[in-house]
Design an enzyme around this catalytic site. Sequence first.
Site, PDB file in Angstrom:
ATOM      1  N   GLY A  13      -2.499 -11.343   7.756  1.00  0.00           N
ATOM      2  CA  GLY A  13      -1.452 -12.015   6.994  1.00  0.00           C
ATOM      3  C   GLY A  13      -1.921 -12.896   5.853  1.00  0.00           C
ATOM      4  O   GLY A  13      -1.256 -13.880   5.522  1.00  0.00           O
ATOM      5  N   HIS A 109      -0.829  -2.582  -2.213  1.00  0.00           N
ATOM      6  CA  HIS A 109      -1.822  -1.603  -1.774  1.00  0.00           C
ATOM      7  C   HIS A 109      -3.157  -1.920  -2.447  1.00  0.00           C
ATOM      8  O   HIS A 109      -3.193  -2.188  -3.658  1.00  0.00           O
ATOM      9  CB  HIS A 109      -1.357  -0.188  -2.136  1.00  0.00           C
ATOM     10  CG  HIS A 109      -2.312   0.850  -1.657  1.00  0.00           C
ATOM     11  ND1 HIS A 109      -2.437   1.200  -0.328  1.00  0.00           N
ATOM     12  CD2 HIS A 109      -3.217   1.602  -2.326  1.00  0.00           C
ATOM     13  CE1 HIS A 109      -3.372   2.125  -0.202  1.00  0.00           C
ATOM     14  NE2 HIS A 109      -3.857   2.383  -1.402  1.00  0.00           N
ATOM     15  N   VAL A 144       3.873   7.953   1.504  1.00  0.00           N
ATOM     16  CA  VAL A 144       2.968   6.829   1.758  1.00  0.00           C
ATOM     17  C   VAL A 144       2.353   6.316   0.456  1.00  0.00           C
ATOM     18  O   VAL A 144       1.817   7.113  -0.334  1.00  0.00           O
ATOM     19  CB  VAL A 144       1.853   7.257   2.743  1.00  0.00           C
ATOM     20  CG1 VAL A 144       0.839   6.139   2.934  1.00  0.00           C
ATOM     21  CG2 VAL A 144       2.474   7.641   4.081  1.00  0.00           C
ATOM     22  N   ASP A 145       2.446   5.016   0.240  1.00  0.00           N
ATOM     23  CA  ASP A 145       1.893   4.348  -0.950  1.00  0.00           C
ATOM     24  C   ASP A 145       2.436   4.958  -2.245  1.00  0.00           C
ATOM     25  O   ASP A 145       1.714   5.126  -3.227  1.00  0.00           O
ATOM     26  CB  ASP A 145       0.356   4.370  -0.916  1.00  0.00           C
ATOM     27  CG  ASP A 145      -0.173   3.644   0.306  1.00  0.00           C
ATOM     28  OD1 ASP A 145       0.398   2.608   0.661  1.00  0.00           O
ATOM     29  OD2 ASP A 145      -1.143   4.122   0.917  1.00  0.00           O
TER      30      ASP A 145
HETATM   31  C1  GAR Z   1      -4.315  -5.962   2.231  1.00  0.00           C
HETATM   32  O1  GAR Z   1      -5.522  -5.702   1.547  1.00  0.00           O
HETATM   33  C2  GAR Z   1      -3.239  -4.990   1.788  1.00  0.00           C
HETATM   34  O2  GAR Z   1      -3.324  -4.652   0.432  1.00  0.00           O
HETATM   35  C3  GAR Z   1      -3.527  -3.798   2.684  1.00  0.00           C
HETATM   36  O3  GAR Z   1      -3.838  -4.357   3.914  1.00  0.00           O
HETATM   37  C4  GAR Z   1      -4.449  -5.638   3.716  1.00  0.00           C
HETATM   38  C5  GAR Z   1      -3.717  -6.638   4.576  1.00  0.00           C
HETATM   39  O4  GAR Z   1      -4.362  -7.878   4.528  1.00  0.00           O
HETATM   40  N1  GAR Z   1      -2.399  -2.926   2.745  1.00  0.00           N
HETATM   41  C6  GAR Z   1      -2.499  -1.603   2.867  1.00  0.00           C
HETATM   42  O5  GAR Z   1      -3.556  -1.016   2.981  1.00  0.00           O
HETATM   43  C7  GAR Z   1      -1.168  -0.853   2.875  1.00  0.00           C
HETATM   44  N2  GAR Z   1      -1.354   0.524   2.551  1.00  0.00           N
HETATM   45  P1  GAR Z   1      -3.574  -9.205   4.877  1.00  0.00           P
HETATM   46  O6  GAR Z   1      -2.935  -8.984   6.251  1.00  0.00           O
HETATM   47  O7  GAR Z   1      -4.633 -10.256   4.933  1.00  0.00           O
HETATM   48  O8  GAR Z   1      -2.569  -9.424   3.808  1.00  0.00           O
END
Ligand code: GAR
Length: 225
Positions: A13, A109, A144-145
């Site tokens: 998060g 993303h 997706v994405d």
């Molecule tokens: C982030 O880097 C986000 O961009 C990625 O997961 C991470 C979550 O980190 N999202 C994806 O890969 C979605 N396809 P966080 O929980 O510290 O924000």
Amino acid sequence: MKARVAILISGRGSNMAALIAAARAPDYPAEIALVLSNRADAGGLALAAAAGVPVAVVESRGRPREAFEAELQAVLEARRIGLVALAGFMRVLTEGFVRAWEGRMLNIHPSLLPAFKGLDTHRRALEAGVRLHGCTVHLVSPGVDEGPILAQAAVPVLAEDDEAALAARVLAEEHRLYPAALAWLAAGRVRLEGGRARVEAEGASGVLANPLPGPAALSTQPPRD
Ligand code: GAR
């Protein structure tokens, strides 16, 4: 009135925390009304609760997609949510759910889409030898994405980078980009035109290149022997 936003998470998060921090500013056009996780063990839940944001868990494991999404939708409606921000939410949503939130759901993303959709984006960027990598905030479409891009931030890939170093450089940009993009959407500064998003915001200027093509690189050098 401020837009009521639900942030959907599955993990630590850090993007959620950046959105919560930004939304504390009195003139921020959205309020974070809910943080919802599909996993009870998501680290971000404790951070959100500590920040005084209402939290909810709708467990996705071991149940059909439709049942999960019906409960998710019911929670969002009960909290009168107007916008959804996916922030490390690692559960694929059905076309029906995505359509119900079309134009009102954002995702971040960790790549310059449409390159490197899916998982392990930083490892794949290093393997591909790209010189620029980064992150994208986009409206969510089925697939997706996928969906209209609102904003991107690029970072250089350095010769000595490993996956962790590159991920950290991108993540710092995610934390700046996502609050700005959510604010644009919440303030009604995003318009869809022919499947693409137009954002009323400061334009980008200049050229981003890595390595930098300075004068030396452009001049012709006599061959050295
Ligand atoms: C982030 O880097 C986000 O961009 C990625 O997961 C991470 C979550 O980190 N999202 C994806 O890969 C979605 N396809 P966080 O929980 O510290 O924000």
